[in-house]
Design a protein around this motif. Sequence first.
Motif, PDB file in Angstrom:
ATOM      1  N   UNK A 339       2.912  69.941  -3.451  1.00  0.00           N
ATOM      2  CA  UNK A 339       3.574  70.058  -4.751  1.00  0.00           C
ATOM      3  C   UNK A 339       2.899  71.123  -5.616  1.00  0.00           C
ATOM      4  N   UNK A 340       1.576  71.195  -5.573  1.00  0.00           N
ATOM      5  CA  UNK A 340       0.846  72.201  -6.349  1.00  0.00           C
ATOM      6  C   UNK A 340       1.208  73.619  -5.911  1.00  0.00           C
ATOM      7  N   UNK A 341       1.526  73.794  -4.644  1.00  0.00           N
ATOM      8  CA  UNK A 341       1.897  75.120  -4.136  1.00  0.00           C
ATOM      9  C   UNK A 341       3.308  75.526  -4.547  1.00  0.00           C
ATOM     10  N   UNK A 376       4.357  49.777   3.474  1.00  0.00           N
ATOM     11  CA  UNK A 376       5.642  50.330   3.862  1.00  0.00           C
ATOM     12  C   UNK A 376       5.748  51.817   3.565  1.00  0.00           C
ATOM     13  N   UNK A 377       6.776  52.416   4.084  1.00  0.00           N
ATOM     14  CA  UNK A 377       6.997  53.844   3.890  1.00  0.00           C
ATOM     15  C   UNK A 377       7.336  54.178   2.439  1.00  0.00           C
ATOM     16  N   UNK A 378       7.831  53.192   1.709  1.00  0.00           N
ATOM     17  CA  UNK A 378       8.264  53.420   0.330  1.00  0.00           C
ATOM     18  C   UNK A 378       7.135  53.961  -0.536  1.00  0.00           C
ATOM     19  N   UNK A 379       5.898  53.540  -0.265  1.00  0.00           N
ATOM     20  CA  UNK A 379       4.764  54.036  -1.043  1.00  0.00           C
ATOM     21  C   UNK A 379       4.712  55.564  -1.012  1.00  0.00           C
ATOM     22  N   UNK A 380       4.849  56.144   0.182  1.00  0.00           N
ATOM     23  CA  UNK A 380       4.801  57.600   0.313  1.00  0.00           C
ATOM     24  C   UNK A 380       6.072  58.241  -0.226  1.00  0.00           C
ATOM     25  N   UNK A 381       7.214  57.636   0.084  1.00  0.00           N
ATOM     26  CA  UNK A 381       8.486  58.199  -0.370  1.00  0.00           C
ATOM     27  C   UNK A 381       8.509  58.297  -1.887  1.00  0.00           C
ATOM     28  N   UNK A 382       8.115  57.237  -2.560  1.00  0.00           N
ATOM     29  CA  UNK A 382       8.137  57.237  -4.025  1.00  0.00           C
ATOM     30  C   UNK A 382       7.174  58.267  -4.601  1.00  0.00           C
ATOM     31  N   UNK A 386       8.034  61.342  -6.965  1.00  0.00           N
ATOM     32  CA  UNK A 386       7.375  61.454  -8.270  1.00  0.00           C
ATOM     33  C   UNK A 386       6.805  62.855  -8.475  1.00  0.00           C
ATOM     34  N   UNK A 387       6.359  63.464  -7.393  1.00  0.00           N
ATOM     35  CA  UNK A 387       5.803  64.814  -7.454  1.00  0.00           C
ATOM     36  C   UNK A 387       6.887  65.887  -7.558  1.00  0.00           C
ATOM     37  N   UNK A 388       8.158  65.479  -7.547  1.00  0.00           N
ATOM     38  CA  UNK A 388       9.255  66.427  -7.717  1.00  0.00           C
ATOM     39  C   UNK A 388       9.766  67.046  -6.438  1.00  0.00           C
ATOM     40  N   UNK A 389       9.412  66.479  -5.294  1.00  0.00           N
ATOM     41  CA  UNK A 389       9.859  67.007  -4.008  1.00  0.00           C
ATOM     42  C   UNK A 389      10.840  66.048  -3.346  1.00  0.00           C
ATOM     43  N   UNK A 390      11.673  66.568  -2.455  1.00  0.00           N
ATOM     44  CA  UNK A 390      12.458  65.718  -1.581  1.00  0.00           C
ATOM     45  C   UNK A 390      11.587  65.183  -0.464  1.00  0.00           C
ATOM     46  N   UNK A 391      12.053  64.106   0.179  1.00  0.00           N
ATOM     47  CA  UNK A 391      11.288  63.495   1.263  1.00  0.00           C
ATOM     48  C   UNK A 391      12.059  63.635   2.572  1.00  0.00           C
TER      49      UNK A 391
END
Length: 724
Positions: A339-341, A376-382, A386-391
Motif C-alpha cells: 500500500x505504501x508503494x 480466518x481469511x477475513x482478517x487479511x481481507x479486511x 482498509x489499506x485501500x487495495x483490492x484483495x
Amino acid sequence: MPADDPAITRTTCAGRPAWLLRTSRNAMLLSVADDGALRLDHWGDDGGGVGDGLSGDAYLPHTPWNRASQAHFLDGVPLAASTYGDRAFKEPGLVVQRQDGSSVSRLTWRDDRIEDDVLVLVFDDDATGLVVEHRFAVLAEHGIVVRDARVCNRGPDPLRVERVASAVLGLPPARYESWTLHGRWGDEYQLTRRALPPGKVVLDSRRGFTSHEANPWFAVTRAGEDGPVWFGALAWSGNWSIVLETERNDALHVVAGLHPFDSAWHLDPGEDFRTPSLACGYTDDGLDGAARLLHRYQRDHVLPARHRTTPPPVHYNTWLATAFDVEVEHQVALAGHAAELGVELFVVDDGWFGARNDDHAGLGDWVVDPAKFPRGLTQLVDEVHRLGMGFGIWLEPEMVNPDSDLYRAHPDWVLHLPDREPTLSRNQLVLNFAREDVREGVLAKLRALLAEHRIDFVKWDHNRPYTEVGWPRAAPERRREVWVRHVRGVYEVIGRLRAEFPDLMIETCAGGGGRVDLGILGLADVAQVSDNTDPGDRLRMQHGFSRAYAPRAMVGWVADAPEPTTGRTSPLEFRFHVAMQGVLGISGDIAGWGEDDRKQARELIAEYKRLRPVIQDGDQHWLVPPSDTEPCAVQYVSRDRREAVVFVYQVRGVAGEGPRRIRLRGLDADRRYRRDSDGLVTTGAVLMGVGLSSAFPPPPPPRHTEDWRSRVELWQAVDGEVAR
C-alpha cells in the motif's frame, strides 16, 4: 470503405453466386463454384470493385494437354472451405463419418443469410442429411472477419464428426513466409519467421490446453515484403491445430481449428456442433499494423465487458516473497508495504488453503488453513481493504492432488482410464470438467469461498498437461468428446462465476503463459506471459506476445534481483520499465527492499499510473524490436493522437557503437508535441522523420558489459506554441 456502405453485399464472380465482405481495411470475396466448392476469390486490399474480372481460374495450376481430367481438381485454387470428398487433395477442414464407415461428403450450396453484418452460407449433403453452416461476422471498423462453422445432423442416422475446422483460408500463388509464436516454459512467445516450403507446416498443441510451446496465432507475408500481412487468431484453450500447406503452384492453404487428434464428436439425428471462432484479417501495414487491429478488436469485443472502461490495477503478488510459507502476520506486513508503494491490488498466491505446505497436497480443498489464518481469511481481507487495495487470491480449480480430501472422496472425478496408471505432474491430476457433477462440485466450493469473503480478483492457474485422457462413465461413442467438453466445461464454470460475481476480475495463468488465447481472454481480464521475470528475456517474450494480444491484457512482474529463474541482476528502474509495457505487477520480498528502492518504486508506480491510459488503450508500435546488443524501443499513441509514450531500452552495450535514431510513428505530423521531462517542443513530423536518439548518459562506475539502461518519455500535444 465509406461509412454508409454495407459490410456484406451479394454479387457475382465470373457468373457464380458471390458475396463481398468489406471492412475499413480489407475485403474478402467468396463465391460458390458449379462443383459446390466455396472459393476465396480475393482476400486482401480493398481497391474498390474487387469482384470485377476475377474468376479464380487463373489460380489453377497448368494442366498438361494429355492430362485434361486434372482440370476438375481444386488443387491450387484458394478455398474458404474444404471437405473430405471434394475434388481436392489438400488438407480437409471437415471429415464426417457415417455408419457404413465412409467419410466422403459431397456438399451443395443451399442458402445464404445476412443478418447484422453476419453472413451465413448453408451447405448440405443429400445422402446423409449433413448440414454445414459457414459463418462470417464482419467487424468493419476493426478490419476483422470472425469465422466459425456449425455442423448439423438432419438425417435419420448418427454421424461422427472426425474433424471440423473453424476456418479454411486460401491465398493465391506466391512465395510466402509465416510468422508464429513458439517457445517453452520460461521462454514463451518467441516470434519465429520461416519461409514456407512445399508441403505442410503444422502448428499445434496436443497437451489439452493452449501450451507454452506454441500459440494459436499466425501471420503470413510474401517473401521479401514487409507490407501485406494476412493473420488469424483462434479462440480456443484446448487442443488446436493450424496447418499451412503450400500447394504445387505455390498457392497457400490454411486450415485452423480444433485438433483432430484423438477427438471426435457424435451427432445423433437432430444434434449439431459449433466450432470455436477464428478472428482473421489483412493489412498492408506490416506485422505491427496487424497487431494493432487485433488489439483494438480484443479491447472492444473480446475482453470481458465489465472492466473494459477501467484500467487493470497495479497489483502485488506474494509468490516470490513467500512461496508456500503463507502466514497471516507476514501477509499483513507485506500488504502494508504494498500500500505504501501505491499498489492497488494485493494477491495472495499458493499456500493459503487445505494442507498446502508444498505442492504435494491440498489442491482441490479450497478451505482456508486454520493454522495459517487462526481468525480466518477475513482478517487479511479486511486489512487489505482498509489499506485501500483490492484483495485477490490464487486458485487452481481444474487440478487435484491425490493427497487431498477431494480426491479421497471422488477419485473417479479425474481424467483417467481404468486400466492405466495415472501420470503425476507437479504431484497433481486433472479434474474432468466434461462431467456435470465435477463442474457443480468445483463451482460450489468456489462460490462458497467468494460469497464468504470480499474477493475482488482471482489468479486462475493451471500447471500441467493432460495424460491418460479418459472418461469411462461416458457412452462409448461419446468418449472422444472429452477433449472438447472439458474445455467447454472450464468456460462454463468461469462464465457462471462471472455472472454470479460480476465485479470479480480474473487472471489467466498456466505455469506462466501456457494458456493465452482469444477463448480464455473472453473470460479473463488479464494474462500472465511467463514465470520468467528476467527483464531481458521478457522484452523478447512481450514483443512476441503483443504480436497477437493486447497490452491491456499483458501482465508484467517486477521481481527481486538476482532474478529467480536466470540469476541475472538488473537495475530496479529497468525491471519496472519492462513490466510497465502492459499491466504492471510486483512480486518479490518488498519487505526486504531498502528505502532507496522503495522510494524509487513509489515514483515509478506513480509514473506508470499517469501513463497507463495510453499504454493500455492506445495503439502500440514496436519502433525497434528486442536485440542482444542494439537498442530496443516501443511506443504507445492515444487514439486521438494527442499523447505518446516511448520506452527505450539498452540491455547490453557494444564498445565503439554510436547512438541510433528512433523514429516515432502514428503521430499527427502537423501537431506540436512537448516532452514531459524537459519541456522540449517539436512537431510530429520531426519526431517521425528525424526521431529520438537512443543514447543514454554514461553509466556510473563500475561499468559492466551488461548496462541495463532504460528510459520512458511522455510526449503531449500542445496548442499555440512554436517548436524550438
